[in-house]
Write an enzyme that holds these catalytic residues in place. Structure first.
Site, PDB file in Angstrom:
ATOM      1  N   CYS A 236       0.817  -1.217   0.000  1.00  0.00           N
ATOM      2  CA  CYS A 236       0.000   0.000   0.000  1.00  0.00           C
ATOM      3  C   CYS A 236       0.849   1.264   0.000  1.00  0.00           C
ATOM      4  O   CYS A 236       0.341   2.352  -0.226  1.00  0.00           O
ATOM      5  CB  CYS A 236      -0.951   0.012   1.195  1.00  0.00           C
ATOM      6  SG  CYS A 236      -0.088   0.022   2.774  1.00  0.00           S
TER       7      CYS A 236
ATOM      8  N   ASP B 190       2.305   2.675   2.561  1.00  0.00           N
ATOM      9  CA  ASP B 190       2.235   3.449   3.791  1.00  0.00           C
ATOM     10  C   ASP B 190       3.528   3.320   4.598  1.00  0.00           C
ATOM     11  O   ASP B 190       4.176   2.277   4.591  1.00  0.00           O
ATOM     12  CB  ASP B 190       1.046   2.989   4.641  1.00  0.00           C
ATOM     13  CG  ASP B 190      -0.278   3.360   3.988  1.00  0.00           C
ATOM     14  OD1 ASP B 190      -0.238   4.025   2.945  1.00  0.00           O
ATOM     15  OD2 ASP B 190      -1.331   2.993   4.525  1.00  0.00           O
TER      16      ASP B 190
ATOM     17  N   CYS C  14      -2.955   5.365   5.630  1.00  0.00           N
ATOM     18  CA  CYS C  14      -4.412   5.380   5.648  1.00  0.00           C
ATOM     19  C   CYS C  14      -4.925   5.742   7.044  1.00  0.00           C
ATOM     20  O   CYS C  14      -4.146   5.800   8.010  1.00  0.00           O
ATOM     21  CB  CYS C  14      -4.934   4.009   5.247  1.00  0.00           C
ATOM     22  SG  CYS C  14      -4.608   2.770   6.508  1.00  0.00           S
TER      23      CYS C  14
ATOM     24  N   CYS D 108      -2.628  -2.987   8.601  1.00  0.00           N
ATOM     25  CA  CYS D 108      -2.263  -1.664   9.116  1.00  0.00           C
ATOM     26  C   CYS D 108      -1.839  -1.777  10.580  1.00  0.00           C
ATOM     27  O   CYS D 108      -0.959  -1.048  11.035  1.00  0.00           O
ATOM     28  CB  CYS D 108      -3.428  -0.691   8.997  1.00  0.00           C
ATOM     29  SG  CYS D 108      -4.301  -0.772   7.429  1.00  0.00           S
TER      30      CYS D 108
HETATM   31 FE1  FES Z   1      -1.627   0.140   4.297  1.00  0.00          FE
HETATM   32 FE2  FES Z   1      -3.374   0.974   5.977  1.00  0.00          FE
HETATM   33  S1  FES Z   1      -3.716   0.599   3.870  1.00  0.00           S
HETATM   34  S2  FES Z   1      -1.305   0.684   6.324  1.00  0.00           S
END
Ligand code: FES
Length: 130
Positions: free
Chosen positions: A38, A40, A64, A108
């Protein structure tokens, strides 16, 4: 049918009003993790007192809403704990404290515990070297 993920009130609270956001300039340990899928990123900063207790924990998260809520919760859970106690904080504990996370957001919560543990390991490695 499209399934819409819903967040608990606790997740929404920590997302809207995250605790302990920021950087500790003279941090004793820093841990950074990222999720390549993702994209992040999360960085944790810890300050450790003479009794091996976390007297300050801060974080910076580019991610997110769930990742922000997770970081905030992990920082609250870790503050005041000994290093050994903080190393016991697991991914599931964080999700439970948040009142649960949707299945597709469980990754996450992994980031939060991992970043905290990395910051503690960083501190321990630095201490060994000094
Ligand atoms: Fe990757 Fe939340 S979508 S940490």
């Amino acid at each position: 049918m499209i399934k819409i993920a819903t967040y608990s009130e606790t997740v929404m609270d920590h997302f809207m009003n995250p605790r302990n956001v920021g950087e500790i300039e003279d941090a004793d340990g820093i841990g950074e993790v990222g999720n390549p899928v993702c994209g992040d990123m999360m960085t944790f900063y810890v300050k450790v007192d003479d009794e091996d207790r976390l007297n300050d924990v801060k974080f910076k998260t580019f991610g997110c809403g769930a990742a922000i809520a997770v970081s905030s919760m992990v920082s609250e859970m870790a503050k005041g704990k000994t290093l050994d106690e903080a190393m016991q904080i697991g991914r599931k504990d964080v999700a439970d404290q948040l009142g649960g996370l949707p299945d597709n957001k469980m990754h996450c919560s992994n980031l939060g515990a991992d970043a905290l543990h990395k910051a503690i390991e960083d501190y321990r490695n630095k201490k060994k070297e000094s």
